[in-house]
Each structure stands twice: as structure tokens, then as C-alpha cells.
Design a protein around this motif. Structure first.
Motif, PDB file in Angstrom:
ATOM      1  N   LYS A   7      42.638  23.481  50.002  1.00 26.90           N
ATOM      2  CA  LYS A   7      43.499  24.567  49.525  1.00 26.90           C
ATOM      3  C   LYS A   7      43.019  25.103  48.185  1.00 26.90           C
ATOM      4  O   LYS A   7      43.045  26.309  47.937  1.00 26.90           O
ATOM      5  N   GLY A   8      42.603  24.189  47.321  1.00 23.15           N
ATOM      6  CA  GLY A   8      42.136  24.603  46.006  1.00 23.15           C
ATOM      7  C   GLY A   8      40.894  25.468  46.069  1.00 23.15           C
ATOM      8  O   GLY A   8      40.814  26.499  45.396  1.00 23.15           O
ATOM      9  N   VAL A   9      39.946  25.070  46.886  1.00 23.14           N
ATOM     10  CA  VAL A   9      38.715  25.852  47.023  1.00 23.14           C
ATOM     11  C   VAL A   9      39.026  27.221  47.624  1.00 23.14           C
ATOM     12  O   VAL A   9      38.515  28.242  47.160  1.00 23.14           O
ATOM     13  N   VAL A  10      39.883  27.240  48.627  1.00 24.76           N
ATOM     14  CA  VAL A  10      40.242  28.518  49.266  1.00 24.76           C
ATOM     15  C   VAL A  10      40.923  29.443  48.259  1.00 24.76           C
ATOM     16  O   VAL A  10      40.603  30.632  48.165  1.00 24.76           O
ATOM     17  N   LYS A  11      41.851  28.893  47.485  1.00 21.81           N
ATOM     18  CA  LYS A  11      42.570  29.706  46.501  1.00 21.81           C
ATOM     19  C   LYS A  11      41.618  30.203  45.415  1.00 21.81           C
ATOM     20  O   LYS A  11      41.721  31.346  44.961  1.00 21.81           O
ATOM     21  N   VAL A  13      38.372  30.800  45.713  1.00 19.15           N
ATOM     22  CA  VAL A  13      37.542  31.864  46.292  1.00 19.15           C
ATOM     23  C   VAL A  13      38.357  33.154  46.455  1.00 19.15           C
ATOM     24  O   VAL A  13      37.881  34.249  46.131  1.00 19.15           O
ATOM     25  N   ALA A  14      39.590  33.021  46.920  1.00 17.92           N
ATOM     26  CA  ALA A  14      40.452  34.206  47.072  1.00 17.92           C
ATOM     27  C   ALA A  14      40.684  34.872  45.719  1.00 17.92           C
ATOM     28  O   ALA A  14      40.699  36.109  45.613  1.00 17.92           O
ATOM     29  N   GLY A  15      40.842  34.064  44.693  1.00 18.48           N
ATOM     30  CA  GLY A  15      41.020  34.610  43.350  1.00 18.48           C
ATOM     31  C   GLY A  15      39.792  35.352  42.864  1.00 18.48           C
ATOM     32  O   GLY A  15      39.897  36.405  42.220  1.00 18.48           O
ATOM     33  N   LYS A  16      38.624  34.823  43.180  1.00 15.68           N
ATOM     34  CA  LYS A  16      37.379  35.490  42.790  1.00 15.68           C
ATOM     35  C   LYS A  16      37.266  36.844  43.481  1.00 15.68           C
ATOM     36  O   LYS A  16      36.878  37.836  42.870  1.00 15.68           O
ATOM     37  N   VAL A  17      37.622  36.863  44.754  1.00 15.63           N
ATOM     38  CA  VAL A  17      37.589  38.124  45.512  1.00 15.63           C
ATOM     39  C   VAL A  17      38.575  39.121  44.910  1.00 15.63           C
ATOM     40  O   VAL A  17      38.247  40.296  44.696  1.00 15.63           O
ATOM     41  N   GLN A  18      39.785  38.643  44.615  1.00 18.43           N
ATOM     42  CA  GLN A  18      40.813  39.525  44.049  1.00 18.43           C
ATOM     43  C   GLN A  18      40.377  40.046  42.672  1.00 18.43           C
ATOM     44  O   GLN A  18      40.571  41.228  42.369  1.00 18.43           O
ATOM     45  N   GLU A  19      39.788  39.178  41.864  1.00 15.99           N
ATOM     46  CA  GLU A  19      39.318  39.603  40.541  1.00 15.99           C
ATOM     47  C   GLU A  19      38.253  40.681  40.671  1.00 15.99           C
ATOM     48  O   GLU A  19      38.303  41.719  39.995  1.00 15.99           O
ATOM     49  N   GLU A  20      37.277  40.454  41.546  1.00 16.28           N
ATOM     50  CA  GLU A  20      36.195  41.429  41.725  1.00 16.28           C
ATOM     51  C   GLU A  20      36.712  42.748  42.295  1.00 16.28           C
ATOM     52  O   GLU A  20      36.248  43.819  41.911  1.00 16.28           O
ATOM     53  N   ALA A  21      37.681  42.667  43.213  1.00 11.87           N
ATOM     54  CA  ALA A  21      38.270  43.888  43.762  1.00 11.87           C
ATOM     55  C   ALA A  21      38.971  44.668  42.657  1.00 11.87           C
ATOM     56  O   ALA A  21      38.873  45.901  42.600  1.00 11.87           O
ATOM     57  N   GLY A  34      43.789  37.669  39.969  1.00 12.63           N
ATOM     58  CA  GLY A  34      42.662  36.932  40.523  1.00 12.63           C
ATOM     59  C   GLY A  34      42.273  35.754  39.652  1.00 12.63           C
ATOM     60  O   GLY A  34      42.014  34.659  40.140  1.00 12.63           O
ATOM     61  N   LEU A  35      42.260  35.979  38.344  1.00  7.95           N
ATOM     62  CA  LEU A  35      41.933  34.891  37.417  1.00  7.95           C
ATOM     63  C   LEU A  35      42.992  33.794  37.477  1.00  7.95           C
ATOM     64  O   LEU A  35      42.668  32.603  37.443  1.00  7.95           O
ATOM     65  N   LYS A  36      44.250  34.206  37.587  1.00  8.48           N
ATOM     66  CA  LYS A  36      45.351  33.227  37.689  1.00  8.48           C
ATOM     67  C   LYS A  36      45.191  32.404  38.968  1.00  8.48           C
ATOM     68  O   LYS A  36      45.331  31.180  38.962  1.00  8.48           O
ATOM     69  N   LYS A  37      44.887  33.085  40.054  1.00  5.58           N
ATOM     70  CA  LYS A  37      44.711  32.391  41.335  1.00  5.58           C
ATOM     71  C   LYS A  37      43.542  31.412  41.272  1.00  5.58           C
ATOM     72  O   LYS A  37      43.610  30.318  41.822  1.00  5.58           O
ATOM     73  N   GLN A  38      42.480  31.806  40.591  1.00  7.36           N
ATOM     74  CA  GLN A  38      41.333  30.910  40.435  1.00  7.36           C
ATOM     75  C   GLN A  38      41.730  29.645  39.666  1.00  7.36           C
ATOM     76  O   GLN A  38      41.357  28.532  40.045  1.00  7.36           O
ATOM     77  N   ALA A  39      42.494  29.825  38.597  1.00  5.49           N
ATOM     78  CA  ALA A  39      42.936  28.679  37.797  1.00  5.49           C
ATOM     79  C   ALA A  39      43.822  27.751  38.632  1.00  5.49           C
ATOM     80  O   ALA A  39      43.687  26.525  38.574  1.00  5.49           O
ATOM     81  N   GLU A  40      44.711  28.346  39.419  1.00  5.00           N
ATOM     82  CA  GLU A  40      45.574  27.544  40.293  1.00  5.00           C
ATOM     83  C   GLU A  40      44.732  26.781  41.312  1.00  5.00           C
ATOM     84  O   GLU A  40      44.994  25.614  41.611  1.00  5.00           O
TER      85      GLU A  40
END
Length: 68
Positions: A7-11, A13-21, A34-40
Motif C-alpha cells: 500500500k505504501g509503495v502504491v500510494k 507512486v500515485a503521489g508522484k504521478v499526482q505531483e507531476e500532473a 501529491g507530495l502529501k500522498k508520497q509522504a503518507e
């Protein structure tokens, strides 16, 4: 690998995608989310890592007790 690690790795990666978007469209709010999601995600993976170490230690202890 346990569910927290996955779950952590998925979140993360999703955060990185959201940040870049967010960067791509110039949306600072999406970048921040996105940065918050990456930290989580990193925190959840770290929790999973700790659980995995504890599980391995427990199994090693059981093995050591059986050998005596």
C-alpha cells in the motif's frame, strides 16, 4: 512483503504521478496533494518494514527455541 509495504509503495507512486500532473498543468494544490500522498506512502511502507522485521525476529526466536 506485507500489505502495508505494498500500500505504501502504491500510494507513493500515485503521489508522484499526482505531483507531476500538478506541475504539468500548473496546479500547486495538486502538487501539494501529491507530495502529501508520497509522504503518507513512505510512512506506510516504513510501518510495513517494521512489521516485517518484527515478524522475522519472531520467527527467528521461535526457531532458536526449537533448537534448544
Amino acid at each position: 512483503m506485507n500489505k502495508n509495504q505494498v500500500k505504501g509503495v502504491v500510494k507513493d507512486v500515485a503521489g508522484k504521478v499526482q505531483e507531476e500532473a500538478g506541475k504539468l498543468v500548473g496546479n500547486k494544490e495538486q502538487e501539494a496533494k501529491g507530495l502529501k500522498k508520497q509522504a503518507e506512502g513512505k510512512a506506510e511502507k516504513a510501518l510495513g518494514d517494521v512489521k516485517e522485521v518484527a515478524k522475522d525476529a519472531k520467527e527467528a526466536l521461535k526457531d532458536a527455541v526449537k533448537k534448544q
